[in-house]
Design an enzyme around this catalytic site. Sequence first.
Site, PDB file in Angstrom:
ATOM      1  N   TRP A  21       0.836  -1.215   0.000  1.00 35.57           N
ATOM      2  CA  TRP A  21       0.000   0.000   0.000  1.00 35.57           C
ATOM      3  C   TRP A  21       0.869   1.263   0.000  1.00 35.57           C
ATOM      4  O   TRP A  21       1.866   1.301   0.739  1.00 35.57           O
ATOM      5  CB  TRP A  21      -0.871  -0.016   1.261  1.00 35.57           C
ATOM      6  CG  TRP A  21      -1.718   1.192   1.510  1.00 35.57           C
ATOM      7  CD1 TRP A  21      -2.640   1.732   0.677  1.00 35.57           C
ATOM      8  CD2 TRP A  21      -1.762   1.962   2.726  1.00 35.57           C
ATOM      9  NE1 TRP A  21      -3.259   2.801   1.307  1.00 35.57           N
ATOM     10  CE2 TRP A  21      -2.745   2.957   2.554  1.00 35.57           C
ATOM     11  CE3 TRP A  21      -1.079   1.890   3.947  1.00 35.57           C
ATOM     12  CZ2 TRP A  21      -3.049   3.887   3.553  1.00 35.57           C
ATOM     13  CZ3 TRP A  21      -1.383   2.810   4.938  1.00 35.57           C
ATOM     14  CH2 TRP A  21      -2.358   3.796   4.735  1.00 35.57           C
ATOM     15  N   TYR A  54      -4.977  -0.242  -4.636  1.00 35.65           N
ATOM     16  CA  TYR A  54      -3.695   0.412  -4.372  1.00 35.65           C
ATOM     17  C   TYR A  54      -3.119   0.941  -5.685  1.00 35.65           C
ATOM     18  O   TYR A  54      -2.867   0.170  -6.624  1.00 35.65           O
ATOM     19  CB  TYR A  54      -2.692  -0.554  -3.712  1.00 35.65           C
ATOM     20  CG  TYR A  54      -3.081  -1.035  -2.323  1.00 35.65           C
ATOM     21  CD1 TYR A  54      -4.140  -0.462  -1.617  1.00 35.65           C
ATOM     22  CD2 TYR A  54      -2.382  -2.073  -1.712  1.00 35.65           C
ATOM     23  CE1 TYR A  54      -4.491  -0.904  -0.348  1.00 35.65           C
ATOM     24  CE2 TYR A  54      -2.730  -2.519  -0.430  1.00 35.65           C
ATOM     25  CZ  TYR A  54      -3.789  -1.935   0.233  1.00 35.65           C
ATOM     26  OH  TYR A  54      -4.131  -2.377   1.487  1.00 35.65           O
ATOM     27  N   SER A 152     -11.825  -7.296   5.844  1.00 32.60           N
ATOM     28  CA  SER A 152     -10.962  -6.267   6.421  1.00 32.60           C
ATOM     29  C   SER A 152     -11.811  -5.218   7.130  1.00 32.60           C
ATOM     30  O   SER A 152     -12.766  -4.704   6.534  1.00 32.60           O
ATOM     31  CB  SER A 152     -10.135  -5.613   5.305  1.00 32.60           C
ATOM     32  OG  SER A 152      -9.383  -4.529   5.802  1.00 32.60           O
ATOM     33  N   ALA A 209       2.427   1.771  12.945  1.00 33.83           N
ATOM     34  CA  ALA A 209       1.712   3.053  12.831  1.00 33.83           C
ATOM     35  C   ALA A 209       2.312   3.875  11.691  1.00 33.83           C
ATOM     36  O   ALA A 209       2.645   5.061  11.850  1.00 33.83           O
ATOM     37  CB  ALA A 209       1.694   3.813  14.147  1.00 33.83           C
ATOM     38  N   LYS A 216      11.405   7.475  14.198  1.00 34.52           N
ATOM     39  CA  LYS A 216      12.170   8.400  13.340  1.00 34.52           C
ATOM     40  C   LYS A 216      11.558   9.790  13.238  1.00 34.52           C
ATOM     41  O   LYS A 216      12.220  10.710  12.771  1.00 34.52           O
ATOM     42  CB  LYS A 216      12.366   7.798  11.952  1.00 34.52           C
ATOM     43  CG  LYS A 216      11.116   7.706  11.113  1.00 34.52           C
ATOM     44  CD  LYS A 216      11.453   7.049   9.781  1.00 34.52           C
ATOM     45  CE  LYS A 216      10.228   6.777   8.963  1.00 34.52           C
ATOM     46  NZ  LYS A 216      10.544   6.064   7.742  1.00 34.52           N
TER      47      LYS A 216
HETATM   48  P1  NDP Z   1       3.675  -0.024   8.580  1.00 32.19           P
HETATM   49  O1  NDP Z   1       3.068   0.469   9.842  1.00 32.19           O
HETATM   50  O2  NDP Z   1       4.584  -1.193   8.637  1.00 32.19           O
HETATM   51  O3  NDP Z   1       4.417   1.211   7.884  1.00 32.19           O
HETATM   52  C1  NDP Z   1       5.323   0.981   6.840  1.00 32.19           C
HETATM   53  C2  NDP Z   1       6.084   2.241   6.518  1.00 32.19           C
HETATM   54  O4  NDP Z   1       6.878   2.611   7.637  1.00 32.19           O
HETATM   55  C3  NDP Z   1       7.065   1.979   5.373  1.00 32.19           C
HETATM   56  O5  NDP Z   1       6.477   2.139   4.101  1.00 32.19           O
HETATM   57  C4  NDP Z   1       8.165   2.982   5.682  1.00 32.19           C
HETATM   58  O6  NDP Z   1       7.720   4.271   5.210  1.00 32.19           O
HETATM   59  C5  NDP Z   1       8.194   2.979   7.206  1.00 32.19           C
HETATM   60  N1  NDP Z   1       9.126   1.960   7.728  1.00 32.19           N
HETATM   61  C6  NDP Z   1       9.078   0.624   7.540  1.00 32.19           C
HETATM   62  N2  NDP Z   1      10.086   0.013   8.156  1.00 32.19           N
HETATM   63  C7  NDP Z   1      10.804   0.983   8.753  1.00 32.19           C
HETATM   64  C8  NDP Z   1      11.963   0.960   9.560  1.00 32.19           C
HETATM   65  N3  NDP Z   1      12.566  -0.183   9.855  1.00 32.19           N
HETATM   66  N4  NDP Z   1      12.421   2.134  10.038  1.00 32.19           N
HETATM   67  C9  NDP Z   1      11.819   3.303   9.746  1.00 32.19           C
HETATM   68  N5  NDP Z   1      10.700   3.384   8.969  1.00 32.19           N
HETATM   69  C10 NDP Z   1      10.191   2.228   8.491  1.00 32.19           C
HETATM   70  O7  NDP Z   1       2.572  -0.473   7.585  1.00 32.19           O
HETATM   71  P2  NDP Z   1       1.738   0.198   6.373  1.00 32.19           P
HETATM   72  O8  NDP Z   1       1.007   1.379   6.860  1.00 32.19           O
HETATM   73  O9  NDP Z   1       2.640   0.364   5.205  1.00 32.19           O
HETATM   74  O10 NDP Z   1       0.724  -0.957   6.087  1.00 32.19           O
HETATM   75  C11 NDP Z   1       1.242  -2.267   5.812  1.00 32.19           C
HETATM   76  C12 NDP Z   1       0.335  -3.019   4.909  1.00 32.19           C
HETATM   77  O11 NDP Z   1      -0.936  -3.214   5.509  1.00 32.19           O
HETATM   78  C13 NDP Z   1      -0.001  -2.335   3.587  1.00 32.19           C
HETATM   79  O12 NDP Z   1       1.022  -2.424   2.640  1.00 32.19           O
HETATM   80  C14 NDP Z   1      -1.211  -3.095   3.186  1.00 32.19           C
HETATM   81  O13 NDP Z   1      -0.843  -4.361   2.670  1.00 32.19           O
HETATM   82  C15 NDP Z   1      -1.924  -3.261   4.517  1.00 32.19           C
HETATM   83  N6  NDP Z   1      -2.932  -2.195   4.741  1.00 32.19           N
HETATM   84  C16 NDP Z   1      -4.242  -2.556   4.736  1.00 32.19           C
HETATM   85  C17 NDP Z   1      -5.244  -1.660   4.929  1.00 32.19           C
HETATM   86  C18 NDP Z   1      -6.649  -2.120   4.921  1.00 32.19           C
HETATM   87  O14 NDP Z   1      -7.558  -1.298   4.892  1.00 32.19           O
HETATM   88  N7  NDP Z   1      -6.916  -3.396   4.916  1.00 32.19           N
HETATM   89  C19 NDP Z   1      -4.961  -0.221   5.134  1.00 32.19           C
HETATM   90  C20 NDP Z   1      -3.556   0.071   5.173  1.00 32.19           C
HETATM   91  C21 NDP Z   1      -2.596  -0.892   4.990  1.00 32.19           C
HETATM   92  P3  NDP Z   1       8.728   5.449   4.816  1.00 32.19           P
HETATM   93  O15 NDP Z   1      10.093   4.874   4.610  1.00 32.19           O
HETATM   94  O16 NDP Z   1       8.111   6.029   3.592  1.00 32.19           O
HETATM   95  O17 NDP Z   1       8.653   6.399   5.972  1.00 32.19           O
END
Ligand code: NDP
Length: 334
Positions: A21, A54, A152, A209, A216
């Site tokens: 996403w 997405y 979901s 989150a 960070k």
């Molecule tokens: P996370 O809470 O895991 O956030 C991921 C984001 O955090 C990354 O894209 C990156 O963003 C940052 N990040 C990841 N690892 C690190 C690290 N080690 N150190 C620092 N920053 C980090 O989850 P998402 O919000 O991306 O959601 C995960 C998945 O859940 C989605 O891809 C999707 O498959 C699902 N989802 C489902 C929903 C639903 O309605 N069913 C809604 C939302 C998500 P950056 O580097 O850009 O800061």
Amino acid sequence: MDYRYLGNSGLKVSEITYGNWLTHGSQVENDVATQCVRAALDAGITTFDTADAYANGAAEKVLGDALKNERRESLEIFTKVYWPVGPKGVNDVGLSRKHIMEGIDNSLSRLQMDYVDLYQAHRYDHETPLEETIQAFADVVRSGKALYIGVSEWDADQLRRGQELARQAGFSIVSNQPQYSALWRVIEEKVVPTSRELGISQIVWSPMAQGVLSGKYEPGKDAPAGSRATDSKGGQDTISRFMNEQTLTAVQKLRPIADGAGLKMSQLAVAWVLQNDNVAAALVGASRPEQVAENVAAAGVKLDADAMKAIDDALAGVIESDASKTVSPEKRPA
Ligand code: NDP
């Protein structure tokens, strides 16, 4: 990597699942997306979560391209249907029989696959009779286009009614995909106990989150360049609910707890959701391959009672636990 059963089924999934996403087809270039998928495979992740909506189909296409030379039997592929897609016409949305039947074919074509392992209702559709939705899902399963069905952000009552109808139609709902993190615990009071009773697992989104729990984003400082909080294509808006002084200040109090457990804050956040035995997988996103490698180290981590209590104390006052926050739109979005 550790693997867990999805609901009351025989399907195993990697407890860290890679989700695309906001990243694939949008925030990150396709070569970086492919590197993230490669890093996930190298780390033992076998389960990948995407959705038709997405990047309006582009995320499924990018994931399909990245996985096209992999052995299909070694992967578990999850996608979803509900939010508007394509030209966003009146029937390109929701959980009608028409949109489910067309949606699965369009998803499979973009993923370049013959079937998905899990097909999920991305929200509850108040405008379609539940019987119609469940019957369409039953037919998708019988056609072999999806092996299992999930949902979901359904609330406890919707899960109960959905499971009853699914069983009458000859299949079971095996998973629910809600938001869940140390900051967002709204499923704990009702959704989790009901799911346990019904044989449904949680596969949880935004366990970090959206990056906030990695620590960070420091209060009073600019967000790091290239991070989600600076992503004008959508990320900036979705992360905004956590980007306030009080939350960011509380999150910094997790740093010594992570240090004490020998973990990075990102790993502590992912490990926290996996302590809940109704959670089958943490759906973790990444904008860079190094993040994937860092996050998978949360697999198999056990946090002791003192660490769990210290996390609660650090975040007291900024945790959302209100069960009524599990909601789907009253009207289908246009
Ligand atoms: P996370 O809470 O895991 O956030 C991921 C984001 O955090 C990354 O894209 C990156 O963003 C940052 N990040 C990841 N690892 C690190 C690290 N080690 N150190 C620092 N920053 C980090 O989850 P998402 O919000 O991306 O959601 C995960 C998945 O859940 C989605 O891809 C999707 O498959 C699902 N989802 C489902 C929903 C639903 O309605 N069913 C809604 C939302 C998500 P950056 O580097 O850009 O800061």
